[in-house]
Structures are given as structure tokens and as C-alpha cells.
Write a protein that holds these residues in place. Structure first.
Motif, mmCIF file in Angstrom:
data_model
loop_
_atom_site.group_PDB
_atom_site.id
_atom_site.type_symbol
_atom_site.label_atom_id
_atom_site.label_comp_id
_atom_site.label_asym_id
_atom_site.label_seq_id
_atom_site.Cartn_x
_atom_site.Cartn_y
_atom_site.Cartn_z
ATOM 1 N N UNK A 271 0.682 -1.129 -0.090
ATOM 2 C CA UNK A 271 0.059 0.089 -0.051
ATOM 3 C C UNK A 271 0.783 1.293 -0.105
ATOM 4 N N UNK A 272 0.373 2.387 -0.591
ATOM 5 C CA UNK A 272 1.018 3.789 -0.536
ATOM 6 C C UNK A 272 1.053 4.289 0.800
ATOM 7 N N UNK A 273 0.284 3.861 1.686
ATOM 8 C CA UNK A 273 0.207 4.412 3.019
ATOM 9 C C UNK A 273 0.702 3.508 4.208
ATOM 10 N N UNK A 274 1.368 3.851 5.190
ATOM 11 C CA UNK A 274 1.761 3.238 6.219
ATOM 12 C C UNK A 274 1.395 3.786 7.743
ATOM 13 N N UNK A 275 1.549 2.972 8.741
ATOM 14 C CA UNK A 275 1.287 3.725 9.962
ATOM 15 C C UNK A 275 2.285 4.846 10.307
ATOM 16 N N UNK A 276 1.814 6.001 10.762
ATOM 17 C CA UNK A 276 2.643 7.000 11.118
ATOM 18 C C UNK A 276 2.659 8.057 10.050
ATOM 19 N N UNK A 277 2.299 7.874 8.665
ATOM 20 C CA UNK A 277 2.151 8.815 7.616
ATOM 21 C C UNK A 277 1.293 9.769 8.013
ATOM 22 N N UNK A 278 1.540 11.168 7.624
ATOM 23 C CA UNK A 278 0.687 12.316 7.476
ATOM 24 C C UNK A 278 -0.195 12.229 6.205
ATOM 25 N N UNK A 279 -1.451 12.103 6.342
ATOM 26 C CA UNK A 279 -2.375 11.856 4.972
ATOM 27 C C UNK A 279 -3.581 12.856 4.899
ATOM 28 N N UNK A 280 -3.776 13.293 3.846
ATOM 29 C CA UNK A 280 -4.919 14.154 3.520
ATOM 30 C C UNK A 280 -5.920 13.553 2.817
ATOM 31 N N UNK A 281 -7.415 13.717 3.257
ATOM 32 C CA UNK A 281 -8.428 13.049 2.718
ATOM 33 C C UNK A 281 -8.778 13.971 1.383
ATOM 34 N N UNK A 282 -9.106 12.969 0.342
ATOM 35 C CA UNK A 282 -9.391 13.585 -0.950
ATOM 36 C C UNK A 282 -10.850 13.565 -1.160
#
Length: 115
Positions: free
Chosen positions: A11-22
Motif C-alpha cells: 500500500x502507498x500508506x503506512x502507519x505514522x504517515x501524515x495523510x490528506x483526505x481527498x
């Protein structure tokens, strides 16, 4: 005899990443990933997708009541925030100087540090 693929998807997302909801009700919000469920392709993000839950009184919580908690959100609705610019970016993989595959920002080309 059938073969089964027991590998978990990358996956392109991992625990601890800062993400934005699109997309969705929490569109535009940013937060840190608390947990990722790879089988269901969903993630729990801090302060995003808040739901109210009615809690029945029990021995551990005698008062019961209504709690607000984060619900999971599908990872297709999330984008990693580029640490250099603070904007949402797509993620790729390329070898670093040690020849190990590492995630990088497709906008700036910089490597994304793990969690």
C-alpha cells in the motif's frame, strides 16, 4: 491443485504517515495514520471520519453514554502529504543509495521517511 496467494498487497500508506483526505465527508482534513488494515485496504486516521457510538454500561465503564471515535476510511480516499511542501502527493517506489526500495514523492522526488 489450486495455488493461493497469501501475500499482503503493498500500500502507498503506512502507519505514522501524515495523510490528506481527498474525498468523502472529511474531505480536506489531514491527520496521522494510526492503524492500517491491509486485508480490507482501510486505515484509521487521527481526527478524521469521526462517528458517534452508543456505549452500553458495563463493569469497566459503568456510566455508558455516547462516545466519539475515529472510523476507518478506505485508502483510495487518502493521499500522503509531501514532507517537503506540505501538499498531497502521489507515491512511487525506487531504490535508495543502499539499493533498497523506498517510497518517494512524485511531486518533488524526495524520499518519504517511514512512519
Amino acid at each position: 491443485m489450486e495455488r493461493t496467494n497469501n501475500k499482503q498487497p503493498k500500500l502507498h500508506i503506512r502507519k505514522g504517515d501524515t495523510v490528506k483526505v481527498i474525498s468523502g465527508n472529511s474531505k480536506g482534513k489531514t491527520g496521522q495514520v494510526l492503524e492500517v488494515n491491509r486485508e480490507k485496504r482501510r486505515a484509521f486516521v487521527e481526527g478524521v471520519n469521526i462517528v458517534t457510538k452508543h456505549v452500553k454500561p458495563s463493569a469497566t465503564k459503568p456510566e455508558g453514554g455516547i462516545e466519539k471515535t475515529e472510523a476507518s476510511i478506505h485508502i483510495s480516499n487518502l493521499m500522503v502529504v509531501d514532507p517537503a511542501t506540505g501538499e498531497a502527493t502521489r507515491v512511487g517506489r525506487k531504490p535508495n543509495k543502499d539499493n533498497k526500495l523506498q517510497r518517494y514523492s512524485k511531486k518533488t522526488g524526495e524520499f518519504i521517511k517511514n512512519g
